[in-house]
Motif scaffolding. Sequence first.
Motif, mmCIF file in Angstrom:
data_model
loop_
_atom_site.group_PDB
_atom_site.id
_atom_site.type_symbol
_atom_site.label_atom_id
_atom_site.label_comp_id
_atom_site.label_asym_id
_atom_site.label_seq_id
_atom_site.Cartn_x
_atom_site.Cartn_y
_atom_site.Cartn_z
ATOM 1 N N UNK A 25 0.887 -1.202 0.017
ATOM 2 C CA UNK A 25 -0.082 -0.110 -0.069
ATOM 3 C C UNK A 25 0.849 1.321 0.036
ATOM 4 N N UNK A 26 0.717 2.093 -1.165
ATOM 5 C CA UNK A 26 1.670 3.150 -1.183
ATOM 6 C C UNK A 26 0.710 4.396 -0.379
ATOM 7 N N UNK A 27 1.460 4.942 0.707
ATOM 8 C CA UNK A 27 0.854 6.047 1.509
ATOM 9 C C UNK A 27 1.394 7.333 0.787
ATOM 10 N N UNK A 28 0.611 8.154 0.092
ATOM 11 C CA UNK A 28 0.861 9.201 -0.595
ATOM 12 C C UNK A 28 0.373 10.690 0.217
ATOM 13 N N UNK A 75 7.261 1.270 5.987
ATOM 14 C CA UNK A 75 8.624 1.669 5.303
ATOM 15 C C UNK A 75 8.398 3.284 4.906
ATOM 16 N N UNK A 76 9.224 4.092 5.749
ATOM 17 C CA UNK A 76 9.097 5.658 5.455
ATOM 18 C C UNK A 76 10.301 6.069 4.722
ATOM 19 N N UNK A 77 9.881 6.347 3.543
ATOM 20 C CA UNK A 77 10.938 6.994 2.526
ATOM 21 C C UNK A 77 12.088 6.238 2.455
ATOM 22 N N UNK A 78 12.163 4.698 2.391
ATOM 23 C CA UNK A 78 13.324 4.092 2.592
ATOM 24 C C UNK A 78 14.472 4.265 1.431
ATOM 25 N N UNK A 79 14.055 4.952 0.268
ATOM 26 C CA UNK A 79 15.103 4.972 -0.625
ATOM 27 C C UNK A 79 15.581 6.630 -0.937
ATOM 28 N N UNK A 80 15.101 7.344 0.183
ATOM 29 C CA UNK A 80 15.619 8.816 -0.175
ATOM 30 C C UNK A 80 17.119 8.909 -0.177
ATOM 31 N N UNK A 81 17.688 8.237 0.327
ATOM 32 C CA UNK A 81 19.306 8.363 0.322
ATOM 33 C C UNK A 81 19.892 7.423 -0.327
ATOM 34 N N UNK A 82 19.305 6.563 -1.230
ATOM 35 C CA UNK A 82 19.792 5.266 -1.991
ATOM 36 C C UNK A 82 20.216 5.646 -3.349
ATOM 37 N N UNK A 83 21.115 5.250 -3.847
ATOM 38 C CA UNK A 83 21.553 5.485 -5.571
ATOM 39 C C UNK A 83 20.507 4.436 -6.154
ATOM 40 N N UNK A 114 2.222 -7.781 4.693
ATOM 41 C CA UNK A 114 1.558 -6.563 4.149
ATOM 42 C C UNK A 114 2.575 -5.385 4.211
ATOM 43 N N UNK A 115 2.518 -4.532 3.382
ATOM 44 C CA UNK A 115 3.932 -3.508 3.293
ATOM 45 C C UNK A 115 3.073 -2.180 3.232
ATOM 46 N N UNK A 116 3.211 -1.105 4.015
ATOM 47 C CA UNK A 116 2.817 0.181 3.899
ATOM 48 C C UNK A 116 3.852 1.153 3.642
ATOM 49 N N UNK A 117 3.828 1.905 2.337
ATOM 50 C CA UNK A 117 5.012 2.243 1.825
ATOM 51 C C UNK A 117 5.002 3.731 1.615
ATOM 52 N N UNK A 118 5.884 4.612 2.152
ATOM 53 C CA UNK A 118 5.616 6.301 1.767
ATOM 54 C C UNK A 118 6.926 6.345 0.974
ATOM 55 N N UNK A 126 6.424 4.642 -6.462
ATOM 56 C CA UNK A 126 5.091 4.061 -6.170
ATOM 57 C C UNK A 126 4.832 3.151 -7.315
ATOM 58 N N UNK A 127 4.571 3.506 -8.719
ATOM 59 C CA UNK A 127 4.139 2.817 -9.630
ATOM 60 C C UNK A 127 4.721 1.313 -9.788
ATOM 61 N N UNK A 128 5.973 1.507 -9.586
ATOM 62 C CA UNK A 128 6.937 0.172 -9.823
ATOM 63 C C UNK A 128 6.634 -0.812 -8.542
ATOM 64 N N UNK A 129 6.575 -0.401 -7.298
ATOM 65 C CA UNK A 129 6.620 -1.272 -6.246
ATOM 66 C C UNK A 129 5.177 -1.532 -5.627
#
Length: 491
Positions: free
Chosen positions: A29-32, A161-169, A189-193, A200-203
């Motif tokens: 679930x993408x939390x936007x 998961x709260x913005x897990x990719x913000x600092x990742x290449x 179940x996963x909630x993803x910000x 969001x579209x990819x995952x």
Amino acid sequence: MSVTDLRKRFGPTHALRGVTLSAYSGRVLALIGENGAGKSTLLKTISGAHQADSGQMQIEGHLYAPSGPHAARHSGVAMIYQELNLAPDLSIEDNILLGQKGTGGGLLIRSRQRDIVRRALDQVGLRHLSPSDNTGQQSLASRQLIEVARALASDAKLILLDEPTSSLPKADVARLFEIVRRLKQQGLAIIYISHFLEEVREIADDYAVLRDGESVGSGRLDKIDDSQIVSLMVGRDVDDLFPNVPHTPGSERVRLTNLSGAPYPQQVSVTLRRGEIFGVAGLVGAGRTELLRTIFGLDYLREGKVHVDGKSIPHRVRARMRAGFGLLSEDRKGEGLAQDLSITENITLGNTRRYAKAGIINLSARRTDSQRWAWKVEVKSHSVDQSVSELSGGNQQKVALARILQQDAEVLLLDEPTKGIDVGTKAEIYRMMGELAAEGKTIVFVSSYLPELLAVCDRIAVMARGSMVEVRNADDWTQEEVMAAATETQT
């Protein structure tokens, strides 16, 4: 997991005004929502860090009201914050097992513990790491996955998961997404910000949009387009995510000649014009941040010159600031702002002498001036006396921008100014940049997000290993060509 009419207040601020959503096993679930919409508050409430004022939560049909994060963990809910929550001086094993139940009736049975840790590491693709390895010596991406391994070791049913990719290449983002897909297949179940709609579209499979602490839309992602999502986020139709303010680059303002640091940048020579937005692309570690810090006088200069209007400027921060340079740091919390100070104090930092007479600061004049700048960049706050730490990430970034504008900066060095900011606020930042360029200011814009560089900039330079390998007009680049230029000298 279901949330029904969840409400939470912090004093006069309504952080959650009645949030309702559902997260399903085997789905993401993408939390936007915009910064300040209540996303992080919601996840902290689900994870037990906050207690709701009213409303109801259920897990697998049973009422769920954790007294704290420890209770949430034992109920199968694991939270992974944007700012990683690991003890860097401890081993990987100790970090993964922190807060977990014992393995032997109150006794620590190391062999069993190590088996649990190895299984968890294997699940997140870190089989090559030893449980005894030091956590702080691992890469950022590996530490992110160690957090996920910790969640798995606690038998989590729901991962937040709260913005897990913000600092990742990019390569590490792909690796994380592969782990998330694997967890979906295992029935979690996963909630993803995330602030990146393409991510969001990819995952994600489903979406829920929050605005001002309220649920304003939810459903399957394949049933809604990006413009509809953004409209839900901001409460109005958004025709252009990349506003284009007309501006015309003029004469040369800044000339960099053979600028070299230790180790980066390397022999950078380029001219920057009045009224220009000059983009800088490149991979993580290419030397983009080092270039801006060297231009500003913060990092060591081995050789080279910085000229403004034909005059060489000494390599000192104060001299560069007097020459009209202003730096917005990528590290907003660590370097860009004093988190415990007010908006007024942050905006006027570095230029308090403007309000001083005979050693006495005119507090009224300083506050009035900060109000003017906060209004100009559209900071949303209760007042300019509010602590910066209480603002959303997007509004903090606006305060940092107001600070360098208040210093009369004519050359703005912006290092990842839209990092961690929602799409609505990004559009505001792009518009501001265009307006500043139209006023004749020179903007150097470092970003890892190629669509915004291509849409906003007049010219784009690509850096690799500290060198500026190619400069073209933005219209002459494609994303593929930028990546090719960034990687061909890196391999």
